[in-house]
Scaffold this motif. Structure first.
Motif, PDB file in Angstrom:
ATOM      1  N   TRP A 172       0.825  -1.210   0.000  1.00 32.72           N
ATOM      2  CA  TRP A 172       0.000   0.000   0.000  1.00 32.72           C
ATOM      3  C   TRP A 172       0.858   1.258   0.000  1.00 32.72           C
ATOM      4  N   SER A 173       0.360   2.291  -0.662  1.00 31.66           N
ATOM      5  CA  SER A 173       0.915   3.632  -0.481  1.00 31.66           C
ATOM      6  C   SER A 173       0.471   4.144   0.873  1.00 31.66           C
ATOM      7  N   THR A 174       1.380   4.778   1.590  1.00 31.98           N
ATOM      8  CA  THR A 174       1.037   5.305   2.916  1.00 31.98           C
ATOM      9  C   THR A 174       0.511   6.734   2.857  1.00 31.98           C
ATOM     10  N   ALA A 175       0.475   7.318   1.675  1.00 34.70           N
ATOM     11  CA  ALA A 175      -0.094   8.660   1.521  1.00 34.70           C
ATOM     12  C   ALA A 175      -1.611   8.532   1.445  1.00 34.70           C
ATOM     13  N   VAL A 176      -2.326   8.965   2.495  1.00 41.12           N
ATOM     14  CA  VAL A 176      -3.767   8.775   2.595  1.00 41.12           C
ATOM     15  C   VAL A 176      -4.447  10.119   2.800  1.00 41.12           C
ATOM     16  N   ASP A 177      -5.553  10.336   2.091  1.00 39.56           N
ATOM     17  CA  ASP A 177      -6.362  11.538   2.264  1.00 39.56           C
ATOM     18  C   ASP A 177      -7.055  11.469   3.631  1.00 39.56           C
ATOM     19  N   PRO A 178      -6.736  12.395   4.560  1.00 37.06           N
ATOM     20  CA  PRO A 178      -7.323  12.327   5.905  1.00 37.06           C
ATOM     21  C   PRO A 178      -8.843  12.461   5.913  1.00 37.06           C
ATOM     22  N   HIS A 179      -9.425  13.009   4.838  1.00 34.43           N
ATOM     23  CA  HIS A 179     -10.871  13.186   4.774  1.00 34.43           C
ATOM     24  C   HIS A 179     -11.587  11.909   4.362  1.00 34.43           C
ATOM     25  N   ALA A 190       0.399  -1.252  -4.968  1.00 37.57           N
ATOM     26  CA  ALA A 190       1.291  -1.833  -5.972  1.00 37.57           C
ATOM     27  C   ALA A 190       1.222  -3.345  -5.829  1.00 37.57           C
ATOM     28  N   THR A 191       1.206  -4.041  -6.958  1.00 37.23           N
ATOM     29  CA  THR A 191       1.160  -5.495  -6.944  1.00 37.23           C
ATOM     30  C   THR A 191       2.293  -6.057  -7.787  1.00 37.23           C
ATOM     31  N   ALA A 192       2.840  -7.186  -7.325  1.00 36.29           N
ATOM     32  CA  ALA A 192       3.909  -7.881  -8.037  1.00 36.29           C
ATOM     33  C   ALA A 192       3.381  -9.236  -8.478  1.00 36.29           C
ATOM     34  N   GLY A 193       3.604  -9.562  -9.749  1.00 36.33           N
ATOM     35  CA  GLY A 193       3.100 -10.822 -10.265  1.00 36.33           C
ATOM     36  C   GLY A 193       4.030 -11.447 -11.277  1.00 36.33           C
ATOM     37  N   GLU A 194       3.616 -12.584 -11.793  1.00 31.63           N
ATOM     38  CA  GLU A 194       4.422 -13.285 -12.780  1.00 31.63           C
ATOM     39  C   GLU A 194       4.501 -12.524 -14.097  1.00 31.63           C
ATOM     40  N   ASP A 195       3.581 -11.580 -14.312  1.00 30.82           N
ATOM     41  CA  ASP A 195       3.624 -10.761 -15.530  1.00 30.82           C
ATOM     42  C   ASP A 195       4.081  -9.337 -15.241  1.00 30.82           C
ATOM     43  N   GLY A 196       4.720  -9.123 -14.096  1.00 28.02           N
ATOM     44  CA  GLY A 196       5.347  -7.829 -13.859  1.00 28.02           C
ATOM     45  C   GLY A 196       4.815  -7.062 -12.666  1.00 28.02           C
ATOM     46  N   LEU A 197       5.045  -5.753 -12.707  1.00 31.12           N
ATOM     47  CA  LEU A 197       4.690  -4.837 -11.621  1.00 31.12           C
ATOM     48  C   LEU A 197       3.536  -3.960 -12.070  1.00 31.12           C
ATOM     49  N   ARG A 198       2.579  -3.711 -11.172  1.00 32.83           N
ATOM     50  CA  ARG A 198       1.417  -2.879 -11.482  1.00 32.83           C
ATOM     51  C   ARG A 198       1.170  -1.892 -10.342  1.00 32.83           C
ATOM     52  N   VAL A 199       0.587  -0.732 -10.687  1.00 30.26           N
ATOM     53  CA  VAL A 199       0.168   0.265  -9.704  1.00 30.26           C
ATOM     54  C   VAL A 199      -1.316   0.532  -9.931  1.00 30.26           C
ATOM     55  N   TRP A 200      -2.090   0.523  -8.832  1.00 30.10           N
ATOM     56  CA  TRP A 200      -3.543   0.623  -8.924  1.00 30.10           C
ATOM     57  C   TRP A 200      -4.085   1.734  -8.026  1.00 30.10           C
ATOM     58  N   HIS A 201      -5.159   2.371  -8.490  1.00 25.88           N
ATOM     59  CA  HIS A 201      -5.884   3.373  -7.706  1.00 25.88           C
ATOM     60  C   HIS A 201      -7.309   2.866  -7.521  1.00 25.88           C
ATOM     61  N   ILE A 202      -7.729   2.721  -6.263  1.00 27.55           N
ATOM     62  CA  ILE A 202      -9.099   2.295  -5.984  1.00 27.55           C
ATOM     63  C   ILE A 202     -10.007   3.518  -6.069  1.00 27.55           C
ATOM     64  N   GLN A 203     -10.949   3.466  -7.002  1.00 33.52           N
ATOM     65  CA  GLN A 203     -11.843   4.609  -7.202  1.00 33.52           C
ATOM     66  C   GLN A 203     -13.104   4.500  -6.364  1.00 33.52           C
ATOM     67  N   GLU A 204     -13.591   3.283  -6.183  1.00 34.55           N
ATOM     68  CA  GLU A 204     -14.770   3.052  -5.366  1.00 34.55           C
ATOM     69  C   GLU A 204     -14.569   1.744  -4.618  1.00 34.55           C
ATOM     70  N   VAL A 205     -15.342   1.566  -3.552  1.00 30.24           N
ATOM     71  CA  VAL A 205     -15.237   0.320  -2.801  1.00 30.24           C
ATOM     72  C   VAL A 205     -15.746  -0.845  -3.641  1.00 30.24           C
ATOM     73  N   HIS A 206     -16.763  -0.605  -4.439  1.00 29.23           N
ATOM     74  CA  HIS A 206     -17.434  -1.700  -5.133  1.00 29.23           C
ATOM     75  C   HIS A 206     -16.836  -1.962  -6.520  1.00 29.23           C
ATOM     76  N   GLY A 207     -15.693  -2.635  -6.517  1.00 19.86           N
ATOM     77  CA  GLY A 207     -15.213  -3.280  -7.731  1.00 19.86           C
ATOM     78  C   GLY A 207     -14.552  -2.441  -8.794  1.00 19.86           C
ATOM     79  N   ARG A 208     -14.132  -1.219  -8.528  1.00 16.85           N
ATOM     80  CA  ARG A 208     -13.503  -0.427  -9.582  1.00 16.85           C
ATOM     81  C   ARG A 208     -12.094  -0.019  -9.166  1.00 16.85           C
ATOM     82  N   LEU A 214       2.623   1.929 -16.535  1.00 14.50           N
ATOM     83  CA  LEU A 214       4.071   1.870 -16.358  1.00 14.50           C
ATOM     84  C   LEU A 214       4.669   1.424 -17.682  1.00 14.50           C
ATOM     85  N   GLU A 215       5.420   2.297 -18.317  1.00 14.33           N
ATOM     86  CA  GLU A 215       5.843   2.062 -19.694  1.00 14.33           C
ATOM     87  C   GLU A 215       7.127   1.253 -19.826  1.00 14.33           C
TER      88      GLU A 215
END
Length: 314
Positions: A172-179, A190-208, A214-215
């Motif tokens: 997890w990123s430790t930079a969190v919006d206090p609001h 950030a996730t590490a897998g057999e197909d590489g490294l990924r960075v994700w932003h959770i937009q909503e709790v329900h599945g998005r 990352l180029e």
């Protein structure tokens, strides 16, 4: 100089797959291929004592993770197993006994390969890496009182597809919006897998979730572990383990993308990474027949020194 304080036999019947100290360095949890988690009192670091065994998994325990102090969750430990199950443990009134306070069956996704607690400002939440390419994120939703004394805790879980193959780690990123405390919206992982490294932003709790592009072609190869550096107010840094090297991705606050920095090359395979609270130091677990920990310490000029636990330069 970093040195070994003590060495002791944990009494596991199988290989030790993970060890984790709590934030106050008072308790140590060891996870093993024998299916057990053992808790140790290490307040006296030179003379650790066994608190209890935690036996709930029907297979190897791949990883354990302590809840951050101050989440409101108290002294909680989460364990992730090859049996596809996740157990959340808490102490009983008798502090020598611990019990399962929450459990999840994720076996439909295969094994749970790793687990990581969210940063303090998000409330009580953790993420699990799964072998079918998904991650599961669970957040505490509050308590429900039934009767005069009984209180049950409510946990909500969401699953996100993040890789085409096995997910090896999540951080997890430790930079969190206090609001947005107590909400997953706006969280970064950030996730590490057999197909590489990924960075994700959770937009909503329900599945998005939204993937951040990352180029760099080097990041499409298998990555064993990823660790997001604690926020220092200047920018984000991701350390990742790939083969016999530790790579670094940097994102300055005033830039629009990630910069791939020169990796630190080691003589052995790298398996696990963990940032120290001060941020400029990183512990790497490496080895093939026997594991050892290396301390990577960054100089002001940006160069990394590599030091083993006995103080000798690697």
């Amino acid at each position: 100089m970093t040195c070994v304080v003590t060495e002791f036999d944990c009494g596991h019947a199988g290989a030790i797959l993970d060890t984790q100290l709590d934030d106050l360095c008072l308790r140590l949890a060891t996870a093993s291929s024998d299916g057990l988690v053992k808790l140790w009192n290490v307040e006296n670091a030179e003379d650790p004592s066994l608190i209890c065994d935690l036996a709930a998994h029907a297979g190897a325990v791949n990883q354990v993770s302590w809840a951050p102090v101050g989440t409101g969750a108290g002294a909680l430990l989460v364990s992730a197993g090859a049996d596809g199950r996740v157990f959340l443990w808490g102490p009983c009134q008798d502090l020598q006994r611990w019990q399962v306070v929450h459990e999840e069956d994720l076996s439909r996704h295969g094994e749970v390969t790793a687990v990581s607690w969210a940063p303090l400002g998000m409330g009580a939440a953790y993420a699990c890496a799964l072998s079918d390419g998904n991650i599961s994120v669970t957040i505490h939703q509050g308590t429900v009182r039934s009767g005069e004394t009984d209180v049950s805790h409510r946990w909500q879980s969401e699953t996100f597809a993040v890789h085409k193959g096995k997910v090896n780690a999540v951080s997890w990123s430790t930079a969190v919006d206090p609001h947005k405390k107590g909400s997953l919206a706006g969280a970064c992982l950030a996730t590490a897998g057999e197909d590489g490294l990924r960075v994700w932003h959770i937009q909503e709790v329900h599945g998005r979730v939204r993937e951040e592009e990352l180029e760099h072609s080097e990041l499409k190869e298998p990555v064993r572990d990823v660790a997001w550096k604690p926020w220092d107010g200047c920018g984000d840094v991701l350390a990742f383990a790939k083969g016999k090297q530790v790579g670094f991705l940097r994102h300055e606050s005033d830039s629009s993308g990630w910069t791939l920095e020169q990796p630190v090359k080691l003589d052995e395979e790298v398996w696990k990474l963990e940032w120290q609270p001060m941020g400029s130091q990183l512990v790497a677990t490496c080895g093939e027949k026997e594991y050892r920990s290396l301390l990577l310490k960054q100089q002001l000029c940006g160069k990394w020194d590599v030091i083993d636990v006995s103080g000798a330069t690697a």
